[in-house]
Motif scaffolding. Structure first.
Motif, short mmCIF file in Angstrom:
data_model
loop_
_atom_site.label_atom_id
_atom_site.label_comp_id
_atom_site.label_asym_id
_atom_site.label_seq_id
_atom_site.Cartn_x
_atom_site.Cartn_y
_atom_site.Cartn_z
N GLY A 169 -2.48 1.68 -2.44
CA GLY A 169 -0.48 2.38 -3.06
C GLY A 169 0.42 2.16 -1.58
N THR A 170 -0.65 2.50 -0.76
CA THR A 170 0.40 2.46 1.03
C THR A 170 0.86 0.99 1.51
OG1 THR A 170 -1.37 4.25 1.42
CG2 THR A 170 0.11 2.81 3.65
N LEU A 171 -0.36 0.36 0.65
CA LEU A 171 0.79 -0.90 0.81
C LEU A 171 1.09 -1.45 0.11
CD1 LEU A 171 -0.24 -4.18 2.95
CD2 LEU A 171 -1.93 -4.26 0.77
N PHE A 172 1.45 -1.60 -1.59
CA PHE A 172 2.35 -1.57 -1.91
C PHE A 172 3.92 -0.88 -1.40
CE2 PHE A 172 -0.72 -4.21 -4.36
CZ PHE A 172 0.06 -5.01 -4.44
N ARG A 173 3.71 0.26 -1.24
CA ARG A 173 4.94 1.40 -1.57
C ARG A 173 5.76 0.71 -0.54
NH1 ARG A 173 1.65 5.49 -2.38
NH2 ARG A 173 1.15 5.84 -0.29
N ARG A 174 5.04 0.67 0.75
CA ARG A 174 5.05 -0.01 2.22
C ARG A 174 6.58 -1.24 2.04
NH1 ARG A 174 7.93 1.10 6.68
NH2 ARG A 174 5.97 2.87 6.99
N PHE A 175 6.00 -2.86 0.98
CA PHE A 175 5.99 -3.56 0.77
C PHE A 175 6.69 -4.74 -0.50
CE2 PHE A 175 3.37 -3.37 5.15
CZ PHE A 175 4.68 -4.18 5.93
N THR A 176 5.73 -3.84 -1.31
CA THR A 176 6.40 -3.97 -2.68
C THR A 176 5.12 -4.87 -3.14
OG1 THR A 176 8.64 -3.13 -2.06
CG2 THR A 176 8.10 -4.64 -4.44
#
Length: 176
Positions: free
Chosen positions: A42-49
């Motif tokens: 989730g952190t990865l996708f929140r930051r980089f979509t």
């Protein structure tokens, strides 16, 4: 940005860069990157979509740091202009060579936007060393010689040596 968010971002960029550029894992998944960076998916996708956003961020991070170093080379008053040009082109070649997996993953339109300032700085350096030359054309010619298709046809060391020899030759006799 919070300190932990900045730390996570730096860790993600470092891990993604290592996996994609150094380990040549162009097919590495977002899950693998998150696990290797020790962050949640989730952190990865929140930051980089998405994957393209992450690849663009790695590309931007690496080129931004290299741009600062390249400008230092170009501005070094201890070196004659011709030597600065060759050192600058060597730095650009090394950067491009290391970014090949990222460059292949990004749309071609990103390349022109990214390399415009680099080409302009090279043209300025060429104009300084060879005022009678068509500096803009020569800078574009040098950048064209950095294309990855050339490395695909010959070895990377031969490609690098050829680019640097071409760069030295465009400066003409007595300027090398």
């Amino acid at each position: 940005m919070r300190a932990d968010a900045e730390r996570n971002r730096a860790a993600i960029l470092a891990v993604a860069g290592r996996l994609i550029c150094e380990d040549h894992r162009v097919d590495v998944s977002m899950d693998e990157i998150a696990a290797a960076a020790d962050v949640g998916k989730g952190t990865l996708f929140r930051r980089f979509t998405d994957r393209e956003g992450l690849i663009r961020a790695v590309f931007d991070d690496r080129t931004c740091r290299a741009w600062a170093q390249a400008r230092e080379i170009a501005a070094d008053p201890a070196l004659p202009a011709a030597e600065r040009i060759v050192a600058y082109v060597a730095a650009v070649f090394d950067l491009c060579s290391g970014l090949q997996p990222l460059l292949r993953a990004l749309p071609e339109s990103c390349h022109a936007r990214t390399w415009g300032p680099w080409q302009a700085l090279l043209a300025d350096l060429i104009a300084e060393a060879a005022p009678e030359a068509d500096a803009q054309f020569l800078a574009l010619a040098v950048f064209a010689s950095l294309r990855p298709e050339i490395t695909a046809a010959i070895s990377a060391p031969r490609h690098r040596a050829g680019v640097l020899a071409l760069t030295a030759r465009i400066l003409g006799p007595g300027r090398r």
